[in-house]
Design an enzyme around this catalytic site. Sequence first.
Site, PDB file in Angstrom:
ATOM      1  N   HIS A   1       7.014   5.660   1.772  1.00  0.00           N
ATOM      2  CA  HIS A   1       7.448   6.909   1.148  1.00  0.00           C
ATOM      3  C   HIS A   1       6.940   8.069   1.997  1.00  0.00           C
ATOM      4  CE1 HIS A   1       7.740   4.589  -2.889  1.00  0.00           C
ATOM      5  NE2 HIS A   1       8.898   4.593  -2.253  1.00  0.00           N
ATOM      6  N   ALA A   2       7.869   8.849   2.501  1.00  0.00           N
ATOM      7  CA  ALA A   2       7.577   9.793   3.576  1.00  0.00           C
ATOM      8  C   ALA A   2       6.492  10.800   3.231  1.00  0.00           C
ATOM      9  CB  ALA A   2       8.862  10.523   3.968  1.00  0.00           C
TER      10      ALA A   2
ATOM     11  N   ASN B   1      11.436   1.251  -0.707  1.00  0.00           N
ATOM     12  CA  ASN B   1      10.637   0.379  -1.569  1.00  0.00           C
ATOM     13  C   ASN B   1      11.373   0.036  -2.871  1.00  0.00           C
ATOM     14  OD1 ASN B   1       8.225  -1.140  -1.894  1.00  0.00           O
ATOM     15  ND2 ASN B   1       7.504   0.356  -3.402  1.00  0.00           N
TER      16      ASN B   1
ATOM     17  N   SER C   1       0.560   6.427  -2.242  1.00  0.00           N
ATOM     18  CA  SER C   1      -0.221   7.398  -3.009  1.00  0.00           C
ATOM     19  C   SER C   1       0.725   8.026  -4.042  1.00  0.00           C
ATOM     20  CB  SER C   1      -0.807   8.481  -2.092  1.00  0.00           C
ATOM     21  OG  SER C   1       0.179   9.384  -1.639  1.00  0.00           O
ATOM     22  N   TYR C   2       0.170   8.380  -5.228  1.00  0.00           N
ATOM     23  CA  TYR C   2      -1.250   8.457  -5.516  1.00  0.00           C
ATOM     24  C   TYR C   2      -1.535   7.837  -6.876  1.00  0.00           C
ATOM     25  CZ  TYR C   2       0.351  12.436  -8.361  1.00  0.00           C
ATOM     26  OH  TYR C   2       1.020  13.224  -9.274  1.00  0.00           O
TER      27      TYR C   2
ATOM     28  N   TYR D   1       5.032   1.573 -14.318  1.00  0.00           N
ATOM     29  CA  TYR D   1       6.414   1.584 -14.785  1.00  0.00           C
ATOM     30  C   TYR D   1       7.183   0.465 -14.084  1.00  0.00           C
ATOM     31  CZ  TYR D   1       6.783   4.189 -10.397  1.00  0.00           C
ATOM     32  OH  TYR D   1       6.682   4.575  -9.088  1.00  0.00           O
TER      33      TYR D   1
ATOM     34  N   GLU E   1      -2.385   2.267  -4.661  1.00  0.00           N
ATOM     35  CA  GLU E   1      -2.026   3.677  -4.824  1.00  0.00           C
ATOM     36  C   GLU E   1      -3.303   4.482  -4.606  1.00  0.00           C
ATOM     37  OE1 GLU E   1       0.813   5.115  -5.358  1.00  0.00           O
ATOM     38  OE2 GLU E   1       2.182   3.558  -6.103  1.00  0.00           O
TER      39      GLU E   1
END
Length: 434
Positions: free
Chosen positions: A186-187, A256, A311-312, A362, A384
């Site tokens: 995730h950028a 992802n 993160s996070y 989730y 995370e």
Amino acid sequence: MPFVKTYWIFFCVAIHVTSSQTNKDKVKYDGSQVWQVHLRGAEDMQYIQKLIDSQDVSIWSLTQTRADFLVRDQNKMKVYRRLVSRNLNHTVLILDVQRRIEINTRQVVPALWTENTLRVGHRLSWKKFPTLDIIEEFYNFLAEDYSSICKVQTIGYTAENRTIKMINITDGNPKNKIILITGGSHAREWVSVTSALYILNNIVTKFDTQSNYIKNKNWLIIPVMNPDGYAYTHTVDRLWRKNRRNFTRCNGVDINRNFDSDWGIVGITQSDECKVTYSGPYAFSERETKALRKLIGSLNWKPVALLDLHSYGNLILFPWSARTQATEDFDKHLEVAELMRSAIFKSSKENYTYGATYHKIYPATGTFLDWAYSEGVVHSYVIEIKDKGKLGFLIPPKEIEDTGKELFAAVRALAKYLNTHKRKTESDTEKKWF
């Protein structure tokens, strides 16, 4: 078929992006704030989902008990009134998002070459978040100065023709167990990249002094799984999440969510290309996920462990992400997660919690975590990284080194565990994946 609780059908961690970014003007967040709301149950969760769907807020983090979201300046009063109508109180985590971005990214401008960096051979430091160019310099440095134990490999190419690089670290023993570490899927999660780089640096540059349980592993480390998106966060939109594949209306797929593990569950798998968790047109549609699948398929021996850094939230997560039931290795996952949690706490006094993804945060479909586990990587974990929402994705550069240290402590704990625990049967160690 995985069973999904009814109230989760309405849930998807998603941000609506109205159009694709076609120019290089930086996205601004002037007056935007990040709020945190504590949730009392499924009805509150559904209410937050309505705010997301109406584009009044952009979700940052969502669990069954808490929602962190960005509110644009023009929406603050409307969102406040809607929360009050629901008797929900909020806490302001970040007073001015744009100001926080500017504070952090002032230090991202690539440093000039100095006498010291010329001597070392790269400009990577733990004082600022690196650009892709600086990360490439570091890779080249490792390949040249540590060629006896370290090999830099290209495992694939992105939509914008950037290379996806993996660093292969080994003492040359073909029987070494393989541990795979990934970051930067995730950028906007910059600290996942620097943490992977910190782990990489410590293993390679201090290899001779490492414990045997570190040296007797084959380490495969991919610090930037999403180089297109990562570059975009440095040049255009600091809070971009997806890759940069071009579609008709919007850009990007959440890589992802693109693996072939419970992909396509109605109510969870996101089919709107303009949502930040868009799962792609089909499983393994993206070059990044194909690269990982090809990598895993090319190995003579399957990895014994995966650490996918994000993160996070101060969380250690394990499968499943879209299924309510526990895995058959649930007890092992609990044991290792507790070891990693304890190691992190001893290192930095940061308190992490752990559990199965579905129940801890989730449901999510198509995750690398679940796919790797379903392919036989028993010890598959997501970490995370800190914090718990105070600064979220905008963790400051001064936290880079301490965060790297605590993550390396977790890595050591995992490696030590794997050194003392055999697989289910001795024959497994002689069994090839394909």
